[in-house]
Motif scaffolding. Structure first.
Motif, PDB file in Angstrom:
ATOM      1  N   GLY A 182       0.818  -1.213   0.000  1.00 36.65           N
ATOM      2  CA  GLY A 182       0.000   0.000   0.000  1.00 36.65           C
ATOM      3  C   GLY A 182       0.848   1.256   0.000  1.00 36.65           C
ATOM      4  O   GLY A 182       0.510   2.254  -0.657  1.00 36.65           O
ATOM      5  N   ALA A 183       1.960   1.217   0.739  1.00 40.63           N
ATOM      6  CA  ALA A 183       2.870   2.366   0.752  1.00 40.63           C
ATOM      7  C   ALA A 183       3.469   2.586  -0.636  1.00 40.63           C
ATOM      8  O   ALA A 183       3.578   3.724  -1.111  1.00 40.63           O
ATOM      9  N   LEU A 184       3.864   1.489  -1.299  1.00 37.88           N
ATOM     10  CA  LEU A 184       4.426   1.609  -2.645  1.00 37.88           C
ATOM     11  C   LEU A 184       3.393   2.197  -3.604  1.00 37.88           C
ATOM     12  O   LEU A 184       3.724   3.067  -4.432  1.00 37.88           O
ATOM     13  N   LEU A 185       2.162   1.778  -3.485  1.00 40.03           N
ATOM     14  CA  LEU A 185       1.104   2.311  -4.346  1.00 40.03           C
ATOM     15  C   LEU A 185       0.929   3.810  -4.113  1.00 40.03           C
ATOM     16  O   LEU A 185       0.788   4.595  -5.065  1.00 40.03           O
ATOM     17  N   GLY A 186       0.962   4.215  -2.844  1.00 41.01           N
ATOM     18  CA  GLY A 186       0.842   5.633  -2.531  1.00 41.01           C
ATOM     19  C   GLY A 186       1.977   6.454  -3.118  1.00 41.01           C
ATOM     20  O   GLY A 186       1.774   7.555  -3.642  1.00 41.01           O
ATOM     21  N   LEU A 187       3.184   5.921  -3.055  1.00 40.78           N
ATOM     22  CA  LEU A 187       4.337   6.615  -3.633  1.00 40.78           C
ATOM     23  C   LEU A 187       4.209   6.712  -5.152  1.00 40.78           C
ATOM     24  O   LEU A 187       4.549   7.731  -5.754  1.00 40.78           O
ATOM     25  N   THR A 188       3.712   5.650  -5.774  1.00 38.52           N
ATOM     26  CA  THR A 188       3.537   5.653  -7.222  1.00 38.52           C
ATOM     27  C   THR A 188       2.595   6.774  -7.652  1.00 38.52           C
ATOM     28  O   THR A 188       2.817   7.444  -8.670  1.00 38.52           O
ATOM     29  N   PHE A 204      12.662  18.153  -2.419  1.00 35.82           N
ATOM     30  CA  PHE A 204      13.724  17.710  -1.516  1.00 35.82           C
ATOM     31  C   PHE A 204      14.204  16.316  -1.923  1.00 35.82           C
ATOM     32  O   PHE A 204      13.402  15.495  -2.378  1.00 35.82           O
ATOM     33  N   PRO A 205      15.481  16.019  -1.733  1.00 43.26           N
ATOM     34  CA  PRO A 205      15.961  14.661  -2.016  1.00 43.26           C
ATOM     35  C   PRO A 205      15.248  13.649  -1.113  1.00 43.26           C
ATOM     36  O   PRO A 205      15.323  13.768   0.114  1.00 43.26           O
ATOM     37  N   PRO A 206      14.561  12.676  -1.682  1.00 41.53           N
ATOM     38  CA  PRO A 206      13.787  11.726  -0.868  1.00 41.53           C
ATOM     39  C   PRO A 206      14.640  10.523  -0.434  1.00 41.53           C
ATOM     40  O   PRO A 206      14.341   9.368  -0.745  1.00 41.53           O
ATOM     41  N   SER A 207      15.693  10.789   0.321  1.00 39.57           N
ATOM     42  CA  SER A 207      16.688   9.752   0.629  1.00 39.57           C
ATOM     43  C   SER A 207      16.077   8.520   1.278  1.00 39.57           C
ATOM     44  O   SER A 207      16.352   7.384   0.865  1.00 39.57           O
ATOM     45  N   MET A 208      15.263   8.735   2.308  1.00 41.79           N
ATOM     46  CA  MET A 208      14.738   7.597   3.057  1.00 41.79           C
ATOM     47  C   MET A 208      13.734   6.796   2.222  1.00 41.79           C
ATOM     48  O   MET A 208      13.673   5.570   2.310  1.00 41.79           O
ATOM     49  N   VAL A 209      12.961   7.493   1.394  1.00 41.17           N
ATOM     50  CA  VAL A 209      12.018   6.803   0.506  1.00 41.17           C
ATOM     51  C   VAL A 209      12.778   5.949  -0.507  1.00 41.17           C
ATOM     52  O   VAL A 209      12.371   4.820  -0.815  1.00 41.17           O
ATOM     53  N   ILE A 210      13.883   6.475  -1.036  1.00 39.33           N
ATOM     54  CA  ILE A 210      14.669   5.689  -1.998  1.00 39.33           C
ATOM     55  C   ILE A 210      15.227   4.434  -1.332  1.00 39.33           C
ATOM     56  O   ILE A 210      15.253   3.352  -1.947  1.00 39.33           O
ATOM     57  N   GLU A 211      15.658   4.535  -0.082  1.00 41.29           N
ATOM     58  CA  GLU A 211      16.130   3.337   0.627  1.00 41.29           C
ATOM     59  C   GLU A 211      15.012   2.296   0.716  1.00 41.29           C
ATOM     60  O   GLU A 211      15.255   1.094   0.536  1.00 41.29           O
ATOM     61  N   PHE A 212      13.793   2.752   0.987  1.00 36.73           N
ATOM     62  CA  PHE A 212      12.662   1.820   1.013  1.00 36.73           C
ATOM     63  C   PHE A 212      12.457   1.177  -0.354  1.00 36.73           C
ATOM     64  O   PHE A 212      12.280  -0.044  -0.475  1.00 36.73           O
ATOM     65  N   LEU A 213      12.488   1.985  -1.419  1.00 43.34           N
ATOM     66  CA  LEU A 213      12.262   1.452  -2.757  1.00 43.34           C
ATOM     67  C   LEU A 213      13.317   0.417  -3.126  1.00 43.34           C
ATOM     68  O   LEU A 213      12.999  -0.632  -3.712  1.00 43.34           O
ATOM     69  N   LEU A 214      14.576   0.678  -2.788  1.00 40.95           N
ATOM     70  CA  LEU A 214      15.641  -0.283  -3.095  1.00 40.95           C
ATOM     71  C   LEU A 214      15.452  -1.578  -2.306  1.00 40.95           C
ATOM     72  O   LEU A 214      15.631  -2.680  -2.840  1.00 40.95           O
ATOM     73  N   ARG A 219      13.554  -7.318  -1.980  1.00 40.67           N
ATOM     74  CA  ARG A 219      12.753  -8.364  -1.340  1.00 40.67           C
ATOM     75  C   ARG A 219      11.703  -8.943  -2.275  1.00 40.67           C
ATOM     76  O   ARG A 219      11.423 -10.146  -2.226  1.00 40.67           O
ATOM     77  N   THR A 220      11.121  -8.093  -3.135  1.00 44.62           N
ATOM     78  CA  THR A 220       9.977  -8.545  -3.930  1.00 44.62           C
ATOM     79  C   THR A 220      10.261  -8.646  -5.421  1.00 44.62           C
ATOM     80  O   THR A 220       9.472  -9.250  -6.160  1.00 44.62           O
ATOM     81  N   GLY A 221      11.346  -8.019  -5.878  1.00 51.58           N
ATOM     82  CA  GLY A 221      11.616  -7.983  -7.314  1.00 51.58           C
ATOM     83  C   GLY A 221      10.841  -6.913  -8.053  1.00 51.58           C
ATOM     84  O   GLY A 221      10.833  -6.883  -9.291  1.00 51.58           O
ATOM     85  N   SER A 222      10.183  -5.989  -7.352  1.00 51.85           N
ATOM     86  CA  SER A 222       9.378  -4.946  -7.988  1.00 51.85           C
ATOM     87  C   SER A 222      10.235  -4.041  -8.865  1.00 51.85           C
ATOM     88  O   SER A 222      11.056  -3.270  -8.369  1.00 51.85           O
ATOM     89  N   GLN A 227      12.772   1.325 -10.556  1.00 56.04           N
ATOM     90  CA  GLN A 227      12.771   2.380 -11.575  1.00 56.04           C
ATOM     91  C   GLN A 227      12.598   3.752 -10.936  1.00 56.04           C
ATOM     92  O   GLN A 227      13.278   4.721 -11.313  1.00 56.04           O
ATOM     93  N   MET A 228      11.689   3.879  -9.974  1.00 54.39           N
ATOM     94  CA  MET A 228      11.501   5.162  -9.302  1.00 54.39           C
ATOM     95  C   MET A 228      12.773   5.592  -8.581  1.00 54.39           C
ATOM     96  O   MET A 228      13.159   6.767  -8.627  1.00 54.39           O
ATOM     97  N   ALA A 229      13.435   4.649  -7.923  1.00 56.60           N
ATOM     98  CA  ALA A 229      14.668   4.971  -7.205  1.00 56.60           C
ATOM     99  C   ALA A 229      15.768   5.394  -8.171  1.00 56.60           C
ATOM    100  O   ALA A 229      16.421   6.433  -7.988  1.00 56.60           O
ATOM    101  N   ALA A 230      15.981   4.596  -9.215  1.00 63.71           N
ATOM    102  CA  ALA A 230      17.083   4.861 -10.146  1.00 63.71           C
ATOM    103  C   ALA A 230      16.854   6.152 -10.922  1.00 63.71           C
ATOM    104  O   ALA A 230      17.780   6.957 -11.101  1.00 63.71           O
TER     105      ALA A 230
END
Length: 678
Positions: A182-188, A204-214, A219-222, A227-230
């Motif tokens: 659900g968090a990933l969907l919200g970020l999308t 602002f640089p979303p450093s902590m969000v990028i750590e979550f995305l990576l 963990r899931t192969g998403s 792509q959002m992180a890179a």
């Protein structure tokens, strides 16, 4: 000189020569206000804050304004970086009353420290619908003198409202698959697919969000998460927010395209982003990520390391623009004429194309912020390196921005973690040594014999302010990273001291909720408690992450239980506000994956040990912890009972109380660190 002379904060020292009779925060100031029967003006800012400097020059250095302040108020100046607790409590009041906040923060208080009128920057003359600072002062002084009962009623109501804001997170439970999806969907939904990042300007640089995305990708192969992180990392690295000559990131971009930054360079941003780009390289092998991680690490060491081995807080946005007047961005921006002066006509034309310098400019007065725009032209790498080197040398001749030499424990903890990992990934032992040097300073100077942490130091002198939750959590995070990289158990031991203090002093025994100040800290009008990230991970999420890692390294059930309870807030907030709890989401990914515990056993000088250790450190399993050492070593708990295999160095991998068969093969180890879902 006023009462700020002799303090350790560079920001307060900038006001020591003001005609305003400033007091530092403390009971003496409020006793003086009570004695004189006047309100308190609380002014909160920080050294690298552009508008703080503007208001200081316009108002606090003005003799007439200072005289009025001295007659009608007790004026208290606070460095928000030294007293984040004071800043947090009154910023919450400002935001509740006005719907916005920022710095400089201007709050008027009763002698009992209760707020009753709020603002941020006030101009010296009425402007854009804003009252002048003098009008505000006269209005507040008049209300205090003539409508005291009304002032007391407002102050009491605000204070009661703040006291009732305590979080209620009883039995939320730990976040699960659905919460993180659900968090990933919200970020999308909030993602800027054209420019990278989230939301609009300022960005602002979303450093902590990028750590979550990576971690979510690992963990899931998403592929969407990766792509959002890179893409975000590439847009930032190509934009003006990144210093294309000297490395390192500015605080934020004033536009959606990452072109024009607010030019201050903060330690915490650069520590977090150094780690982000190192982790992106680990996940993808991106050459851009490798370059930016190393350039940012080198910036930290070259420009922010202090003589004592710690890291200074920030570089100012402003510097002398050539006329003796401080101008924002003057150190960093270029006109075509300036390029020609340094490079000559032909090379200046090439540099202008490469760095996006135009005749009209992308900033102010025809100047441009250097970028790396996407283009079809292929540039010679050696030529570009020569251009960059010559421009950097010429820039070094300009008046440099001021540096805030204050060493903040939390931000140094972030730097320790970033430099330790970056040094290990890219075979840069000098970066690991820099991390050890900062960690050593934190132990020697900031940590007392009772494992209490001081918030700041400067020039080797420890400050008077107690550490807050983020200090304990981020320093523990740095020590845990050092333990994994170096195999030295002393860093795990120091992390344990700090986290035991978190359990004893910052944790609500009944709910598991965390507070930003210790139970025995100075009592403000409210005990601050905020689980959401700001420019850095919230102390709450940072503590959860450090507790989880420490439990994985040691098998400590109390620390694991505390981490689980603390992460209940992620279950509550993650799907609803994922941009503001990114580090909590990243820690939750580690929780769902285990985290994995990796023990590498073998002689340090054996190439086979080195190969296994490198494979372990480069594994992308979320939040995995690594212990390495000789057979039968008691340096780290994970090494206990882990012998060599057939006389050869071996790696042991465990998760969720289940261990796989040990391996002597780096490829087998690499496979064991990949999630079955990835």
């Amino acid at each position: 000189m006023n009462r700020l002379a002799g303090v350790t904060s560079p920001y307060l020292l900038q006001h020591a020569d003001n005609a305003v009779d400033w007091w530092p925060w403390g009971p003496e100031a409020f006793e003086e206000a009570r004695r004189r029967d006047v309100p308190v003006l609380l002014s909160v800012g920080y050294s690298a804050c552009h508008w703080c400097h503007v208001m200081a020059h316009e108002s606090f250095e003005d003799e007439v304004t200072a005289a009025y302040l001295n007659e009608h108020f007790v004026s208290v100046k606070v460095d928000r970086e030294e007293r984040p607790d004071v800043d947090a409590v009154y910023m919450e009041a400002v935001q509740a009353a006005t719907g916005q906040g920022g710095w400089p923060m201007t709050v008027f208080l009763t002698p009992d420290a209760e707020p009753f009128y709020f603002g941020t920057y006030f101009p010296p003359e009425p402007r854009h619908g804003m009252a002048s600072f003098r009008q505000v002062l006269e209005g507040v002084a008049g209300a205090w003198a003539e409508r005291r009962g009304e002032v007391a009623e407002v102050a009491g109501k605000i204070t009661r409202d703040l006291a009732e804001r305590e979080l209620n997170l009883k039995s939320s439970g730990v976040p699960g698959e659905e919460d993180l999806a659900g968090a990933l969907l919200g970020l999308t939904r909030e993602y800027d697919a054209t420019r990278g990042g989230f939301g609009g300007a300022p960005k602002f640089p979303p450093s902590m969000v990028i750590e979550f995305l990576l971690r979510h990708h690992a963990r899931t192969g998403s592929e969407g998460a990766l792509q959002m992180a890179a893409d975000t990392c590439e847009h930032m690295a190509r934009g003006g927010i990144y210093d294309q000559l000297g490395g390192g990131f500015a605080r934020y971009s004033v536009d959606r395209d990452w072109v024009v930054p607010h030019f201050e360079k903060m330690l915490y941003d650069n520590a977090l982003l150094c780690r982000v780009y190192a982790h992106l390289w680990r996940a993808t092998g991106s050459g851009l990520a490798r370059r930016v991680a190393l350039e940012t690490a080198d910036f930290l060491v070259r420009e922010l390391r202090t003589a004592e081995g710690g890291f200074a807080s920030a570089l100012d946005a402003d510097s002398d623009g050539g006329s003796g007047r401080h101008v924002e961005g003057a150190y960093y921006v270029w006109t075509p004429a300036q390029l020609r002066e340094v490079l000559g006509d032909a090379d200046a034309e090439l540099a202008a194309r490469y760095f996006g310098v135009t005749e009209t400019g992308t900033f102010e007065e025809g100047a441009s912020v250097l970028q790396l725009p996407q283009q079809d032209e292929v540039f010679d790498a050696a030529k570009v390196a020569s251009l960059r080197e010559r421009l950097l040398a010429a820039r070094a001749e300009r008046p440099a921005p001021g540096r805030d030499d204050k060493v903040v424990a939390a931000w140094n903890g972030l730097a320790v973690a970033a430099l330790a990992e970056t040094g290990a990934y890219f075979d840069r032992p000098d970066l690991v040594e820099a991390a050890i040097g900062a960690a050593d300073l934190l132990v020697r100077l900031h940590l007392d014999e009772h494992a209490r942490l001081a918030r700041t130091s400067k020039d080797g002198q420890v400050g008077a302010n107690a550490g807050v939750l983020e200090d304990y959590a981020d320093v523990a995070e740095g020590f845990l990273a050092l333990a994994s990289v170096t195999g030295e158990g002393v860093w795990l031991e120091f992390a344990g001291f700090l986290l035991d203090h978190v359990l004893a002093q910052f944790t609500d025994a009944e709910s598991g909720a965390l507070y930003d100040t210790a139970a025995d800290a100075e009592q403000l009008i409210r005990r601050p408690q905020d689980p959401t990230d700001n420019a850095t991970p919230s102390g709450w999420s940072a503590a959860a992450g450090a507790l989880l890692s420490y439990a994985a390294q040691t098998g400590s059930a109390p620390h694991r239980a505390a981490a689980d309870r603390a992460l209940g807030v992620v279950k509550a907030l993650g799907p609803r506000a994922p941009r503001f709890i990114g580090w909590g989401l990243a820690v939750s990914e580690a929780l769902l994956d285990g985290p994995r515990e990796i023990a590498v056993v073998g002689a340090a000088d054996d190439p086979a040990t080195t190969a296994l250790l490198r494979t372990a450190l480069l594994g992308t399993a979320p939040g995995a912890v690594v212990a390495s050492g000789a057979p039968e070593s008691d340096e780290l708990p994970l090494l206990a009972g882990r012998p060599l295999v057939d006389g050869r160095p071996a790696a042991y991998v465990c998760r969720h109380f289940v261990c796989e068969a040990p391996t002597t093969d780096p490829e087998e180890l690499r496979a064991a660190l990949i999630s079955p879902n990835a």
